[in-house]
Design an enzyme around this catalytic site. Sequence first.
Site, PDB file in Angstrom:
ATOM      1  N   ASP A 156       0.684  -1.131   0.168  1.00 15.12           N
ATOM      2  CA  ASP A 156       0.153   0.151  -0.037  1.00 15.12           C
ATOM      3  C   ASP A 156       0.772   1.268  -0.070  1.00 15.12           C
ATOM      4  OD1 ASP A 156      -1.001  -2.436   1.340  1.00 15.12           O
ATOM      5  OD2 ASP A 156      -2.783  -1.081   1.978  1.00 15.12           O
TER       6      ASP A 156
ATOM      7  N   GLU B   9      -4.294   2.459  -2.247  1.00 16.98           N
ATOM      8  CA  GLU B   9      -5.733   2.751  -1.468  1.00 16.98           C
ATOM      9  C   GLU B   9      -5.438   3.689  -0.479  1.00 16.98           C
ATOM     10  OE1 GLU B   9      -8.215   0.532   0.978  1.00 16.98           O
ATOM     11  OE2 GLU B   9      -6.555   0.609   2.489  1.00 16.98           O
TER      12      GLU B   9
ATOM     13  N   ASN C  13     -10.658  -1.048   1.156  1.00 18.19           N
ATOM     14  CA  ASN C  13     -11.761  -0.512   1.813  1.00 18.19           C
ATOM     15  C   ASN C  13     -11.597   0.924   1.962  1.00 18.19           C
ATOM     16  OD1 ASN C  13      -9.754  -1.454   3.579  1.00 18.19           O
ATOM     17  ND2 ASN C  13     -10.669   0.026   5.186  1.00 18.19           N
ATOM     18  N   HIS C  14     -10.425   1.581   1.510  1.00 20.62           N
ATOM     19  CA  HIS C  14     -10.397   2.943   1.374  1.00 20.62           C
ATOM     20  C   HIS C  14     -10.576   3.701   0.190  1.00 20.62           C
ATOM     21  CE1 HIS C  14      -9.583   3.498   5.861  1.00 20.62           C
ATOM     22  NE2 HIS C  14      -8.399   2.885   5.694  1.00 20.62           N
TER      23      HIS C  14
ATOM     24  N   HIS D 262      -6.965  -7.894   0.011  1.00 20.83           N
ATOM     25  CA  HIS D 262      -6.746  -6.717   1.024  1.00 20.83           C
ATOM     26  C   HIS D 262      -7.393  -7.199   2.391  1.00 20.83           C
ATOM     27  CE1 HIS D 262      -5.754  -2.525   1.569  1.00 20.83           C
ATOM     28  NE2 HIS D 262      -6.868  -2.563   2.309  1.00 20.83           N
TER      29      HIS D 262
ATOM     30  N   HIS E 294      -2.880  -4.572   3.344  1.00 21.48           N
ATOM     31  CA  HIS E 294      -3.756  -3.674   4.360  1.00 21.48           C
ATOM     32  C   HIS E 294      -3.185  -3.602   5.560  1.00 21.48           C
ATOM     33  CE1 HIS E 294      -7.393  -2.493   6.235  1.00 21.48           C
ATOM     34  NE2 HIS E 294      -7.297  -3.472   7.197  1.00 21.48           N
TER      35      HIS E 294
ATOM     36  N   HIS F 146       0.109  -2.921   6.305  1.00 17.72           N
ATOM     37  CA  HIS F 146       1.334  -2.184   6.504  1.00 17.72           C
ATOM     38  C   HIS F 146       2.437  -2.662   6.901  1.00 17.72           C
ATOM     39  CE1 HIS F 146      -1.659   1.646   5.583  1.00 17.72           C
ATOM     40  NE2 HIS F 146      -1.881   0.639   4.710  1.00 17.72           N
TER      41      HIS F 146
END
Length: 258
Positions: free
Chosen positions: A13, A44, A72-73, A151, A176, A178
Amino acid sequence: MPADTIRTLLLGDVYGDSGCRVIFYKLASVVKKYKADRVVLNIENAYNGFGLSVENLNMFLGLGIDAMTSGNHIWQQNEILPYLDSEPKLLRPANYGNSVQGHGYVLVNGIGVVNVQGRLNMPATEDPFRWASECVRKLKAETKTVFVDIHAESAEEKEALGVFLDGEVTAVVGTHTHVQTADERILEKGTAYISDLGFCGPSDSIIGCDEETAFKRQLTQMPIRARSAEGEAVICGVCVVSDIHSGKALSIERFVSR
C-alpha cells in the site's frame, strides 16, 4: 531474462505524500535492480492515507504501473469514483459485487490481476473466495499469469485463499496491514504466497500515521482522524519470477528498498 519467464514486482500500500514521493523518485531504480517486466501496486492509501486522488492516479499511470489494486479506503475520495469505471488499470475489490462502481480484475500487458477484500474484521462484503475464483476463471481463458491481491486483516484468511487458489494462479499476496510479513514461499502446487507485502510509506511512523496522532488514538480511544507521517519512506514488496507457459511461480523474493 529468459524468454519463457516474467518478473513481476508486487508492491504494498502506498501511504500519503511520502509514499507517493518514494514511488515517484525511486521506483525506477527498484525496477532496474530486479529487472522487472511488470509492476502491480496497491494505491488505496495514496491520498493522505485515505483513498486516491485524480492527481495520484495520473502520476501512477505516468510511471507505467501495470495495475493498481485497492481496498476498503478506495471509496473515500469522491473525485476518483468515476475513474473506477473508466480506467481499466484501477481496481477495487471484486467482492463488493456488481451494484457499485468499478471492477475487480484486469488483463493488462499479458498478465491478469485480481483484487478481493477479506471479511474478518473488515467492512461487510460478498464472499472473496467465490469472487476470486470467478475472476481467475475469466482471466485464465486469456493468460496463464494471474496475480491476486487480498486486502485483509487476517493472516488466516489470506493463507486460506492462497491454499484455495494454489496451482490456479501465479501468486496470492496480502495487503492492508502495512507490516511486511516474513512468510513468503512457493505453495505445494506452484503459487507464490506472502501474507502481507508491507507498504510504501514513511518508515518513522505507526503504519504510516503520524506517531503523536496514533498515540492519542490508542490512549484515548477517541475517533481522531489519522494524519500521514512525513520523512524518509520505504518501498516494500516482492519480486515473483514465473513461467509464462504454466503460470507457476519459480521464485519469490521479499524486499524493503530505502
